[in-house]
Design a protein around this motif. Structure first.
Motif, short mmCIF file in Angstrom:
data_model
loop_
_atom_site.label_atom_id
_atom_site.label_comp_id
_atom_site.label_asym_id
_atom_site.label_seq_id
_atom_site.Cartn_x
_atom_site.Cartn_y
_atom_site.Cartn_z
N LYS A 44 21.06 33.19 94.38
CA LYS A 44 19.64 32.99 94.77
C LYS A 44 18.93 33.66 93.60
O LYS A 44 17.86 32.92 93.10
N GLN A 45 19.03 34.95 93.11
CA GLN A 45 18.44 35.42 92.17
C GLN A 45 18.45 34.47 90.75
O GLN A 45 17.39 34.23 90.09
N CYS A 46 19.67 34.01 90.51
CA CYS A 46 19.78 33.04 89.45
C CYS A 46 18.85 31.81 89.33
O CYS A 46 18.14 31.46 88.52
N ASP A 47 18.98 31.25 90.52
CA ASP A 47 18.01 29.87 91.12
C ASP A 47 16.54 30.26 90.67
O ASP A 47 15.91 29.55 90.20
N LYS A 48 16.18 31.50 91.14
CA LYS A 48 14.59 31.91 90.84
C LYS A 48 14.48 32.04 89.51
O LYS A 48 13.46 31.86 88.88
N GLY A 49 15.31 32.77 88.96
CA GLY A 49 15.42 33.24 87.40
C GLY A 49 15.33 31.75 86.50
O GLY A 49 14.41 31.83 85.59
N ARG A 50 16.02 30.98 86.91
CA ARG A 50 15.92 29.42 86.26
C ARG A 50 14.69 28.88 86.27
O ARG A 50 14.13 28.39 85.26
N ILE A 51 13.83 28.91 87.72
CA ILE A 51 12.51 28.40 87.61
C ILE A 51 11.62 29.12 86.58
O ILE A 51 10.75 28.59 86.08
N LEU A 52 11.83 30.45 86.94
CA LEU A 52 10.85 31.46 86.20
C LEU A 52 11.18 31.17 84.71
O LEU A 52 10.13 31.13 83.80
N GLU A 107 14.74 38.77 87.08
CA GLU A 107 15.67 37.68 87.69
C GLU A 107 15.98 36.58 86.46
O GLU A 107 16.91 36.10 86.46
N ILE A 108 14.94 36.70 85.58
CA ILE A 108 15.18 35.81 84.44
C ILE A 108 16.58 36.32 83.67
O ILE A 108 17.11 35.60 83.04
N MET A 109 16.45 37.44 83.53
CA MET A 109 17.63 38.21 82.78
C MET A 109 19.04 37.89 83.52
O MET A 109 20.07 37.71 82.79
N ILE A 110 18.89 37.92 84.94
CA ILE A 110 20.12 37.71 85.70
C ILE A 110 20.74 36.08 85.47
O ILE A 110 21.64 35.99 85.21
N PHE A 111 19.51 35.43 85.45
CA PHE A 111 19.73 33.88 85.12
C PHE A 111 20.52 33.90 83.79
O PHE A 111 21.61 33.14 83.61
#
Ligand code: HEC
Length: 120
Positions: A44-52, A107-111
């Motif tokens: 979930k966090q990666c998906d958000k991070g990817r958009i960001l 979140e971007i860092m996690i992605f």
């Protein structure tokens, strides 16, 4: 005729269930020992991070090869260093367009940490 209807229905279901997976599919790589519940949360966090990332970072950092987006493989050290520097005024001045909150940056860092590495 009945067969055609069924085929249409199946197509419709497939499209509503998996909208645009073909164009935006990015696989993530998690450590093997990561628990499934934890993995779900990270996805979930990666998906958000990817958009960001796409909104805030891609225009400077992504390159395109035959319309396919290549997101750089930053090393853990680069990411850590970046996270520390981004609150720093000088780096901020070098990157005037970057306006993300600490949470968004996380979140971007996690992605970027878990995105699948580019083929070499
Ligand atoms: C306006 C262009 C621009 C934007 C937008 C931008 N960057 Fe950068 N970034 C740069 C440049 C130029 C450098 C290299 C200079 C530096 O290290 O300060 C850099 C360096 C980095 C590095 C460090 C690489 C290293 O060698 O240590 C990371 C990680 C990074 N950026 C991540 C991001 C992330 C994440 C975002 C989105 C939140 C972002 N950048 C947005 C231009 C940009």
């Amino acid at each position: 005729m009945k067969l055609l209807k069924q085929a249409l229905l199946i197509t419709a279901i497939v499209f509503t269930k998996f909208p645009c997976t073909a164009q935006k599919k990015i696989a993530y790589e998690f450590p093997k020992e990561m628990l499934p519940e934890v993995k779900q949360e990270f996805i979930k966090q990666c998906d958000k991070g990817r958009i960001l990332y796409d909104m805030n970072c891609a225009k400077c950092h992504s390159s395109f090869v035959r319309k396919k987006e290549i997101i750089p493989d930053f090393s853990p050290d680069q990411l850590k260093g970046y996270e520390l520097r981004v609150s720093n005024a000088q780096h901020e001045a070098d990157m005037p367009d970057t306006k993300v909150t600490a949470e968004e940056l996380g979140e971007i860092m996690i992605f970027l940490t878990y995105k699948k590495k580019n083929a070499k």
